[in-house]
Design a protein around this motif. Structure first.
Motif, PDB file in Angstrom:
ATOM      1  N   PHE A 139       0.839  -1.205   0.000  1.00 51.43           N
ATOM      2  CA  PHE A 139       0.000   0.000   0.000  1.00 51.43           C
ATOM      3  C   PHE A 139       0.869   1.248   0.000  1.00 51.43           C
ATOM      4  CE2 PHE A 139      -2.471   3.394   1.964  1.00 51.43           C
ATOM      5  CZ  PHE A 139      -3.663   3.314   1.274  1.00 51.43           C
ATOM      6  N   GLU A 140       1.855   1.275   0.879  1.00 53.64           N
ATOM      7  CA  GLU A 140       2.746   2.427   0.962  1.00 53.64           C
ATOM      8  C   GLU A 140       3.567   2.587  -0.315  1.00 53.64           C
ATOM      9  OE1 GLU A 140       1.354   1.234   4.852  1.00 53.64           O
ATOM     10  OE2 GLU A 140       2.382   0.062   3.321  1.00 53.64           O
ATOM     11  N   ASP A 141       3.946   1.468  -0.926  1.00 51.96           N
ATOM     12  CA  ASP A 141       4.693   1.522  -2.191  1.00 51.96           C
ATOM     13  C   ASP A 141       3.829   2.086  -3.317  1.00 51.96           C
ATOM     14  OD1 ASP A 141       6.861   0.439  -0.863  1.00 51.96           O
ATOM     15  OD2 ASP A 141       6.613  -1.575  -1.718  1.00 51.96           O
ATOM     16  N   VAL A 142       2.555   1.703  -3.349  1.00 52.48           N
ATOM     17  CA  VAL A 142       1.632   2.230  -4.364  1.00 52.48           C
ATOM     18  C   VAL A 142       1.443   3.733  -4.146  1.00 52.48           C
ATOM     19  CG1 VAL A 142      -0.789   2.196  -5.143  1.00 52.48           C
ATOM     20  CG2 VAL A 142       0.471   0.056  -4.868  1.00 52.48           C
ATOM     21  N   VAL A 143       1.259   4.150  -2.900  1.00 49.62           N
ATOM     22  CA  VAL A 143       1.127   5.580  -2.591  1.00 49.62           C
ATOM     23  C   VAL A 143       2.366   6.325  -3.078  1.00 49.62           C
ATOM     24  CG1 VAL A 143       1.117   7.258  -0.692  1.00 49.62           C
ATOM     25  CG2 VAL A 143      -0.489   5.344  -0.662  1.00 49.62           C
ATOM     26  N   SER A 144       3.535   5.798  -2.776  1.00 55.16           N
ATOM     27  CA  SER A 144       4.792   6.427  -3.179  1.00 55.16           C
ATOM     28  C   SER A 144       4.906   6.513  -4.704  1.00 55.16           C
ATOM     29  CB  SER A 144       5.974   5.647  -2.604  1.00 55.16           C
ATOM     30  OG  SER A 144       7.188   6.209  -3.014  1.00 55.16           O
ATOM     31  N   ALA A 145       4.528   5.452  -5.392  1.00 57.74           N
ATOM     32  CA  ALA A 145       4.604   5.437  -6.862  1.00 57.74           C
ATOM     33  C   ALA A 145       3.667   6.473  -7.470  1.00 57.74           C
ATOM     34  CB  ALA A 145       4.276   4.041  -7.391  1.00 57.74           C
ATOM     35  N   ILE A 146       2.464   6.619  -6.918  1.00 64.18           N
ATOM     36  CA  ILE A 146       1.525   7.624  -7.427  1.00 64.18           C
ATOM     37  C   ILE A 146       2.068   9.021  -7.135  1.00 64.18           C
ATOM     38  CG2 ILE A 146      -0.798   8.595  -7.225  1.00 64.18           C
ATOM     39  CD1 ILE A 146      -1.772   5.692  -6.629  1.00 64.18           C
ATOM     40  N   LYS A 147       2.603   9.229  -5.927  1.00 62.28           N
ATOM     41  CA  LYS A 147       3.184  10.529  -5.566  1.00 62.28           C
ATOM     42  C   LYS A 147       4.266  10.942  -6.546  1.00 62.28           C
ATOM     43  CE  LYS A 147       2.853  10.723  -0.521  1.00 62.28           C
ATOM     44  NZ  LYS A 147       3.621  10.687   0.732  1.00 62.28           N
ATOM     45  N   GLN A 148       5.046   9.969  -6.999  1.00 60.66           N
ATOM     46  CA  GLN A 148       6.160  10.246  -7.900  1.00 60.66           C
ATOM     47  C   GLN A 148       5.760  10.169  -9.367  1.00 60.66           C
ATOM     48  OE1 GLN A 148       9.319   7.570  -6.763  1.00 60.66           O
ATOM     49  NE2 GLN A 148       9.139   8.133  -4.618  1.00 60.66           N
ATOM     50  N   GLY A 149       4.532   9.731  -9.640  1.00 65.19           N
ATOM     51  CA  GLY A 149       4.104   9.551 -11.026  1.00 65.19           C
ATOM     52  C   GLY A 149       4.922   8.480 -11.718  1.00 65.19           C
TER      53      GLY A 149
END
Length: 139
Positions: A35-45
């Motif tokens: 979940f945190e990795d997905v959040v991070s990936a979206i934050k970074q595009g």
């Protein structure tokens, strides 16, 4: 002799503080999950980082169109989306975890192409978390 003991004490104290700091940082990085990795990936595009968690088929909704895509197609669509909409800001406004381990996140994502209300759904499948639904709705 007192001066040497004082210096050794200060050095030892510094080593202990450094060890605790590194240990805490290591625990924090291992505590991060899908979940945190997905959040991070979206934050970074970062579509490539996001694709690591994509299910074999993913439902993606953008610009009022919703469709199911293969993992490879979904990655191409996400790369195109993030290429046209560079992420400027990210605010996770809601997250829920079910008893079965599924997790849902809702965020406001500010991009160069506008602001999107973004929702994503991860669920357990075969012992790991997979992203099987992603929505970008214009605000």
């Amino acid at each position: 002799m007192k001066k040497l003991m004082y210096v050794l004490g200060v050095v030892l104290f510094g080593v202990i503080i450094t060890a605790f700091t590194l240990s805490a940082a290591n625990l924090k990085s291992t505590a991060a999950g899908p979940f945190e990795d997905v959040v991070s990936a979206i934050k970074q595009g970062d579509a490539s980082a996001l694709s690591r968690y994509l299910d074999n088929t993913v439902e993606i909704s953008m610009a009022g169109k919703s469709n199911s895509y293969s993992k490879a197609q979904a990655e191409i669509i996400l790369k195109d989306f993030f290429g046209k909409n560079q992420v400027k800001s990210f605010e996770l406004i809601h997250q829920v975890e079910s008893k079965g381990g599924s997790r849902v996140g809702i965020a406001n994502v500010g991009t160069s192409g506008g602001t999107f209300r973004t929702s994503f759904f991860l669920q357990m499948k075969g012992g790991s978390m997979v992203l099987n639904e992603l929505r970008f709705e214009s605000k």
